[in-house]
Design a protein around this motif. Structure first.
Motif, PDB file in Angstrom:
ATOM      1  N   VAL A 124     -22.790 -10.346 -34.624  1.00 39.42           N
ATOM      2  CA  VAL A 124     -23.345  -9.035 -34.281  1.00 39.42           C
ATOM      3  C   VAL A 124     -24.830  -9.026 -34.656  1.00 39.42           C
ATOM      4  O   VAL A 124     -25.182  -9.274 -35.811  1.00 39.42           O
ATOM      5  CB  VAL A 124     -22.597  -7.908 -35.019  1.00 39.42           C
ATOM      6  N   PRO A 125     -25.714  -8.736 -33.681  1.00 37.76           N
ATOM      7  CA  PRO A 125     -27.151  -8.685 -33.983  1.00 37.76           C
ATOM      8  C   PRO A 125     -27.472  -7.633 -35.044  1.00 37.76           C
ATOM      9  O   PRO A 125     -26.810  -6.600 -35.136  1.00 37.76           O
ATOM     10  CB  PRO A 125     -27.785  -8.311 -32.642  1.00 37.76           C
ATOM     11  N   ALA A 126     -28.497  -7.913 -35.818  1.00 36.67           N
ATOM     12  CA  ALA A 126     -28.892  -7.029 -36.923  1.00 36.67           C
ATOM     13  C   ALA A 126     -29.217  -5.617 -36.441  1.00 36.67           C
ATOM     14  O   ALA A 126     -28.885  -4.636 -37.123  1.00 36.67           O
ATOM     15  CB  ALA A 126     -30.085  -7.624 -37.667  1.00 36.67           C
ATOM     16  N   ASN A 127     -29.846  -5.483 -35.273  1.00 39.70           N
ATOM     17  CA  ASN A 127     -30.188  -4.141 -34.793  1.00 39.70           C
ATOM     18  C   ASN A 127     -28.934  -3.330 -34.440  1.00 39.70           C
ATOM     19  O   ASN A 127     -28.912  -2.111 -34.621  1.00 39.70           O
ATOM     20  CB  ASN A 127     -31.175  -4.189 -33.633  1.00 39.70           C
ATOM     21  N   TYR A 128     -27.881  -3.978 -33.967  1.00 33.45           N
ATOM     22  CA  TYR A 128     -26.632  -3.271 -33.685  1.00 33.45           C
ATOM     23  C   TYR A 128     -25.985  -2.817 -34.995  1.00 33.45           C
ATOM     24  O   TYR A 128     -25.470  -1.705 -35.092  1.00 33.45           O
ATOM     25  CB  TYR A 128     -25.646  -4.151 -32.926  1.00 33.45           C
ATOM     26  N   ARG A 129     -26.003  -3.684 -36.012  1.00 32.29           N
ATOM     27  CA  ARG A 129     -25.451  -3.324 -37.321  1.00 32.29           C
ATOM     28  C   ARG A 129     -26.193  -2.131 -37.921  1.00 32.29           C
ATOM     29  O   ARG A 129     -25.581  -1.191 -38.421  1.00 32.29           O
ATOM     30  CB  ARG A 129     -25.584  -4.490 -38.291  1.00 32.29           C
ATOM     31  N   LEU A 130     -27.531  -2.199 -37.854  1.00 33.62           N
ATOM     32  CA  LEU A 130     -28.336  -1.110 -38.414  1.00 33.62           C
ATOM     33  C   LEU A 130     -28.073   0.187 -37.662  1.00 33.62           C
ATOM     34  O   LEU A 130     -27.963   1.254 -38.274  1.00 33.62           O
ATOM     35  CB  LEU A 130     -29.823  -1.468 -38.389  1.00 33.62           C
ATOM     36  N   ALA A 131     -27.951   0.125 -36.348  1.00 28.53           N
ATOM     37  CA  ALA A 131     -27.634   1.333 -35.569  1.00 28.53           C
ATOM     38  C   ALA A 131     -26.297   1.910 -36.029  1.00 28.53           C
ATOM     39  O   ALA A 131     -26.160   3.126 -36.206  1.00 28.53           O
ATOM     40  CB  ALA A 131     -27.597   1.015 -34.078  1.00 28.53           C
ATOM     41  N   GLY A 132     -25.309   1.055 -36.240  1.00 30.01           N
ATOM     42  CA  GLY A 132     -24.007   1.512 -36.735  1.00 30.01           C
ATOM     43  C   GLY A 132     -24.121   2.181 -38.090  1.00 30.01           C
ATOM     44  O   GLY A 132     -23.540   3.241 -38.327  1.00 30.01           O
ATOM     45  N   LEU A 133     -24.902   1.579 -38.984  1.00 33.03           N
ATOM     46  CA  LEU A 133     -25.093   2.166 -40.317  1.00 33.03           C
ATOM     47  C   LEU A 133     -25.814   3.507 -40.247  1.00 33.03           C
ATOM     48  O   LEU A 133     -25.476   4.440 -40.977  1.00 33.03           O
ATOM     49  CB  LEU A 133     -25.864   1.189 -41.212  1.00 33.03           C
ATOM     50  N   ILE A 134     -26.794   3.621 -39.367  1.00 37.22           N
ATOM     51  CA  ILE A 134     -27.522   4.888 -39.201  1.00 37.22           C
ATOM     52  C   ILE A 134     -26.583   5.979 -38.696  1.00 37.22           C
ATOM     53  O   ILE A 134     -26.612   7.121 -39.180  1.00 37.22           O
ATOM     54  CB  ILE A 134     -28.728   4.700 -38.258  1.00 37.22           C
ATOM     55  N   ILE A 135     -25.727   5.636 -37.740  1.00 39.94           N
ATOM     56  CA  ILE A 135     -24.774   6.616 -37.207  1.00 39.94           C
ATOM     57  C   ILE A 135     -23.805   7.052 -38.302  1.00 39.94           C
ATOM     58  O   ILE A 135     -23.533   8.248 -38.481  1.00 39.94           O
ATOM     59  CB  ILE A 135     -24.020   6.035 -35.990  1.00 39.94           C
ATOM     60  N   ILE A 136     -23.286   6.093 -39.054  1.00 43.67           N
ATOM     61  CA  ILE A 136     -22.350   6.406 -40.140  1.00 43.67           C
ATOM     62  C   ILE A 136     -23.017   7.319 -41.165  1.00 43.67           C
ATOM     63  O   ILE A 136     -22.454   8.340 -41.556  1.00 43.67           O
ATOM     64  CB  ILE A 136     -21.845   5.109 -40.806  1.00 43.67           C
ATOM     65  N   GLN A 137     -24.230   6.970 -41.582  1.00 47.95           N
ATOM     66  CA  GLN A 137     -24.933   7.780 -42.579  1.00 47.95           C
ATOM     67  C   GLN A 137     -25.189   9.182 -42.048  1.00 47.95           C
ATOM     68  O   GLN A 137     -24.989  10.176 -42.756  1.00 47.95           O
ATOM     69  CB  GLN A 137     -26.247   7.113 -42.973  1.00 47.95           C
ATOM     70  N   HIS A 138     -25.605   9.271 -40.808  1.00 43.81           N
ATOM     71  CA  HIS A 138     -25.889  10.569 -40.194  1.00 43.81           C
ATOM     72  C   HIS A 138     -24.630  11.448 -40.164  1.00 43.81           C
ATOM     73  O   HIS A 138     -24.666  12.613 -40.579  1.00 43.81           O
ATOM     74  CB  HIS A 138     -26.433  10.343 -38.785  1.00 43.81           C
ATOM     75  N   LEU A 139     -23.527  10.890 -39.712  1.00 41.17           N
ATOM     76  CA  LEU A 139     -22.285  11.659 -39.645  1.00 41.17           C
ATOM     77  C   LEU A 139     -21.781  12.021 -41.043  1.00 41.17           C
ATOM     78  O   LEU A 139     -21.289  13.125 -41.262  1.00 41.17           O
ATOM     79  CB  LEU A 139     -21.216  10.870 -38.883  1.00 41.17           C
TER      80      LEU A 139
END
Length: 181
Positions: A124-139
């Motif tokens: 999994v590319p790092a930018n996809y992982r970071l996007a996932g983490l941002i979504i999780i943190q936001h929610l």
């Protein structure tokens, strides 16, 4: 490979690794973020077995599976289980990025078939992982009642206003790629 591990999500949220009271709830957020990322990309990120039911009114020697990227083709079997086709080389070839399956030898595919295969990304590319983490943190933060959270770049969101994915997560995911997740 998982988009985001429970340990990575806890680190993003500053939750200690030994704090486990919210693990089940946090896993729900991880699963939801994974679904959002896959939908945005139009691709499967987290590796899993997929079974498509496909209908062929007439015999064919090529067809598309519904989820990409394809890791490997497992089986092609008629819905009634009577007929099966050898999956994999040298009988069948699958293009990982498009999901195009081509029969190289043997009988054509016909009728209603179940196609089983492994789909997802090897890494999994790092930018996809970071996007996932941002979504999780936001929610996670909005669920906890943090109203009007300042998310950077003057991107203020108010909880309950019909948003789930911050713009910066979408930007990290880039343009939607061809394919269906």
């Amino acid at each position: 490979m998982a988009l985001v591990t429970l340990a990575a999500a806890k680190a993003q949220l500053n939750i200690g690794p030994t704090e486990t009271k919210d693990d089940v709830e946090l896993q729900t957020y991880i699963d939801a973020a994974t679904a959002v990322v896959e939908e945005q990309l139009g691709q499967v990120v987290e590796q899993r077995t997929v079974v498509d039911q496909l209908d062929f009114a007439k015999a064919t020697t090529s067809f598309l599976v519904n989820s990409v990227p394809v890791i490997s083709l497992t089986s092609v079997t008629s819905l009634d289980g009577v007929t099966s086709w050898a999956a994999g080389m040298p009988t069948m070839h699958v293009d990982p990025s498009t999901g195009l399956v081509t029969v190289l030898s043997g009988p054509s595919i016909t009728g209603t078939v179940l196609v089983s295969y492994e789909a997802g990304m090897a890494a999994v590319p790092a930018n996809y992982r970071l996007a996932g983490l941002i979504i999780i943190q936001h929610l996670w933060e909005t669920q906890r009642g943090t109203m009007g959270v300042q998310l950077g770049d003057a991107e203020t969101y108010m909880a309950g206003r019909g948003f789930a994915v911050p713009r910066r997560a979408i930007e990290l995911l880039g343009s939607q790629l061809p394919g269906v997740a």
